[in-house]
Design a protein around this motif. Structure first.
Motif, mmCIF file in Angstrom:
data_model
loop_
_atom_site.group_PDB
_atom_site.id
_atom_site.type_symbol
_atom_site.label_atom_id
_atom_site.label_comp_id
_atom_site.label_asym_id
_atom_site.label_seq_id
_atom_site.Cartn_x
_atom_site.Cartn_y
_atom_site.Cartn_z
ATOM 1 N N ARG A 19 0.828 -1.205 0.000
ATOM 2 C CA ARG A 19 0.000 0.000 0.000
ATOM 3 C C ARG A 19 0.866 1.260 0.000
ATOM 4 N N ASP A 20 1.884 1.280 0.870
ATOM 5 C CA ASP A 20 2.743 2.465 0.940
ATOM 6 C C ASP A 20 3.564 2.638 -0.333
ATOM 7 N N LEU A 21 3.964 1.540 -0.950
ATOM 8 C CA LEU A 21 4.697 1.643 -2.210
ATOM 9 C C LEU A 21 3.800 2.198 -3.315
ATOM 10 N N ARG A 22 2.510 1.859 -3.274
ATOM 11 C CA ARG A 22 1.572 2.441 -4.238
ATOM 12 C C ARG A 22 1.459 3.950 -4.020
ATOM 13 N N TYR A 23 1.405 4.375 -2.747
ATOM 14 C CA TYR A 23 1.363 5.809 -2.457
ATOM 15 C C TYR A 23 2.626 6.489 -3.006
ATOM 16 N N LEU A 24 3.746 5.835 -2.808
ATOM 17 C CA LEU A 24 5.025 6.372 -3.278
ATOM 18 C C LEU A 24 5.014 6.560 -4.797
ATOM 19 N N LEU A 25 4.573 5.551 -5.512
ATOM 20 C CA LEU A 25 4.550 5.622 -6.970
ATOM 21 C C LEU A 25 3.574 6.691 -7.459
ATOM 22 N N PHE A 33 0.625 16.209 -3.707
ATOM 23 C CA PHE A 33 0.012 15.354 -2.701
ATOM 24 C C PHE A 33 -1.488 15.170 -2.935
ATOM 25 N N GLY A 34 -2.176 16.257 -3.286
ATOM 26 C CA GLY A 34 -3.610 16.168 -3.486
ATOM 27 C C GLY A 34 -3.986 15.248 -4.631
ATOM 28 N N ARG A 35 -3.314 15.419 -5.782
ATOM 29 C CA ARG A 35 -3.632 14.579 -6.946
ATOM 30 C C ARG A 35 -3.256 13.126 -6.700
ATOM 31 N N ALA A 36 -2.123 12.907 -6.031
ATOM 32 C CA ALA A 36 -1.710 11.535 -5.728
ATOM 33 C C ALA A 36 -2.701 10.866 -4.782
ATOM 34 N N ALA A 37 -3.189 11.615 -3.792
ATOM 35 C CA ALA A 37 -4.158 11.056 -2.842
ATOM 36 C C ALA A 37 -5.462 10.689 -3.550
ATOM 37 N N ARG A 38 -5.912 11.579 -4.446
ATOM 38 C CA ARG A 38 -7.145 11.270 -5.188
ATOM 39 C C ARG A 38 -6.964 10.036 -6.060
ATOM 40 N N ALA A 39 -5.780 9.902 -6.677
ATOM 41 C CA ALA A 39 -5.523 8.737 -7.516
ATOM 42 C C ALA A 39 -5.542 7.447 -6.704
ATOM 43 N N CYS A 40 -5.151 7.531 -5.430
ATOM 44 C CA CYS A 40 -5.109 6.347 -4.569
ATOM 45 C C CYS A 40 -6.404 6.143 -3.796
ATOM 46 N N GLY A 41 -7.302 7.120 -3.860
ATOM 47 C CA GLY A 41 -8.565 6.990 -3.158
ATOM 48 C C GLY A 41 -8.455 7.153 -1.658
ATOM 49 N N VAL A 51 3.857 8.208 3.424
ATOM 50 C CA VAL A 51 5.095 8.437 2.676
ATOM 51 C C VAL A 51 6.201 8.882 3.620
ATOM 52 N N ARG A 52 5.859 9.747 4.581
ATOM 53 C CA ARG A 52 6.868 10.199 5.555
ATOM 54 C C ARG A 52 7.360 9.024 6.402
ATOM 55 N N LYS A 53 6.464 8.113 6.791
ATOM 56 C CA LYS A 53 6.873 6.934 7.553
ATOM 57 C C LYS A 53 7.807 6.053 6.726
ATOM 58 N N LEU A 54 7.539 5.949 5.442
ATOM 59 C CA LEU A 54 8.395 5.148 4.568
ATOM 60 C C LEU A 54 9.780 5.773 4.463
ATOM 61 N N GLU A 55 9.831 7.093 4.391
ATOM 62 C CA GLU A 55 11.135 7.783 4.370
ATOM 63 C C GLU A 55 11.890 7.536 5.672
ATOM 64 N N ASP A 56 11.180 7.627 6.791
ATOM 65 C CA ASP A 56 11.831 7.379 8.087
ATOM 66 C C ASP A 56 12.337 5.946 8.178
ATOM 67 N N LEU A 57 11.553 5.020 7.652
ATOM 68 C CA LEU A 57 11.942 3.617 7.699
ATOM 69 C C LEU A 57 13.209 3.373 6.884
ATOM 70 N N LEU A 58 13.279 3.991 5.697
ATOM 71 C CA LEU A 58 14.434 3.799 4.827
ATOM 72 C C LEU A 58 15.627 4.670 5.226
ATOM 73 N N GLY A 59 15.345 5.733 5.942
ATOM 74 C CA GLY A 59 16.425 6.605 6.388
ATOM 75 C C GLY A 59 16.923 7.567 5.326
ATOM 76 N N VAL A 60 16.126 7.815 4.288
ATOM 77 C CA VAL A 60 16.509 8.766 3.234
ATOM 78 C C VAL A 60 15.277 9.563 2.824
ATOM 79 N N ALA A 61 15.523 10.773 2.335
ATOM 80 C CA ALA A 61 14.448 11.603 1.809
ATOM 81 C C ALA A 61 14.124 11.137 0.387
ATOM 82 N N LEU A 62 12.864 10.865 0.133
ATOM 83 C CA LEU A 62 12.443 10.401 -1.179
ATOM 84 C C LEU A 62 11.885 11.533 -2.039
ATOM 85 N N PHE A 63 11.446 12.619 -1.374
ATOM 86 C CA PHE A 63 10.888 13.753 -2.101
ATOM 87 C C PHE A 63 11.430 15.048 -1.529
#
Length: 316
Positions: A19-25, A33-41, A51-63
């Protein structure tokens, strides 16, 4: 005694989810953020937090976040291919399970080239719904190269094309032959002929812009090497037909579009040498729901059975 060592990397993998990887993509694609959220429902805060939790988990900034703009970082550029593969593999697992239950149910994302979509889809959507009521066909119109890219990226499940496909990763089957007809303005000198030689169209033929397979097929049929007299390069077949109707030149029209051409006041004539294209359906070789693709192909082929002969005789 068996000792199990759980590494840090293994714990990271266990804490990530599809699910989080889908949000990332989605965020990487829309960069908003708004358009991505609408695309994911989902709500924008939900997507942003995950997405912020995923960045914290990986230890790098993705955006890189700046106001409303969201830009992927170099780190994400290096990871995004792996994220796409992970999501695609997860979806493939789900599709395999669904396929075991009922391969003819669920969503089927079907690409269609622009010179085919507006003429074929109205003919086959109702038969598809009647024959395959549990299958939800979602058409996506684009040029051949883009459809093949989306097919290989798992963004489409199948595609209706008018060219062969290359590579062992894709399979295809022909559905029907679509003949070309000469399209002429009513006042054109050739309009009085019963049959038109392709070479006679060469000096004033109009074609679509580069990227459309119909352009190359029309030029090949008329013996043109690529140097054209007119400056027009239409981006759509309706534009091309309207220019022919206005007396700007001639063209070759696929048989399924013959009705639209006649409605525009264009004179249609068969070609001296029968010429056309083969419409085929393509899919990934290892697509787990190939039975659904084959079923869609069967419905389309049945609906268009005998079409080639009728179009060539002017009965389209």
């Amino acid at each position: 005694m068996i000792v199990i060592v759980i590494t840090y990397e293994y714990r990271l993998v266990c804490r990530m989810n599809i699910r989080d990887l889908r949000y990332l993509l989605a965020l990487a694609e829309h960069q908003h953020f708004g358009r991505a959220a609408r695309a994911c429902g989902v709500s924008q805060p939900t997507l942003s937090v995950q997405v912020r939790k995923l960045e914290d988990l990986l230890g790098v900034a993705l955006f890189e976040r700046g106001g409303k703009a969201v830009t992927p970082t170099a780190a994400l550029d290096r990871m995004i291919g792996h994220a796409r593969e992970a999501v695609a593999e997860a979806e493939a697992m789900i599709a395999v399970a669904r396929n075991q239950r009922d391969p003819l149910s669920g969503r089927l994302r079907l690409g269609v080239i622009p010179t085919l979509a507006p003429y074929l889809l109205p003919l086959v959507i109702a038969p598809l719904r009647q024959a395959l009521p549990a299958l939800e066909v979602e058409p996506w119109e684009d040029q051949t190269a883009a459809l093949l890219d989306r097919l290989r990226a798992h963004d489409l499940d199948a595609a209706l094309l008018a060219t062969d496909v290359d590579g062992p990763d894709l399979a295809s089957r022909p559905l029907f032959a679509e003949p070309f007809l000469a399209a002429l303005p009513p006042e054109h000198p050739l309009a009085s002929r019963e049959v038109i030689a392709e070479a006679d169209l060469a000096h004033d033929i109009l074609v679509l812009a580069e990227g459309h397979c119909l352009r190359d097929q029309a030029l090949a049929a008329c013996g043109q090497g690529g140097a054209l007299s007119g400056a027009l390069r239409a981006s759509s077949l309706p534009t091309l037909l309207n220019m022919v109707a206005a007396g700007y030149g001639t063209t070759l029209v696929p048989g399924l579009a013959a009705g639209s051409a006649q409605d525009a006041g264009i004179v249609l004539r068969p070609l001296a040498t029968p010429t056309g294209r083969t419409v085929r359906i393509a899919w990934r070789t290892h697509f787990p729901r190939s039975a659904a693709v084959e079923a869609v192909g069967d419905v389309i082929a049945t609906r268009l059975r005998g079409f080639a002969e009728g179009a060539a005789a002017g009965m389209v």
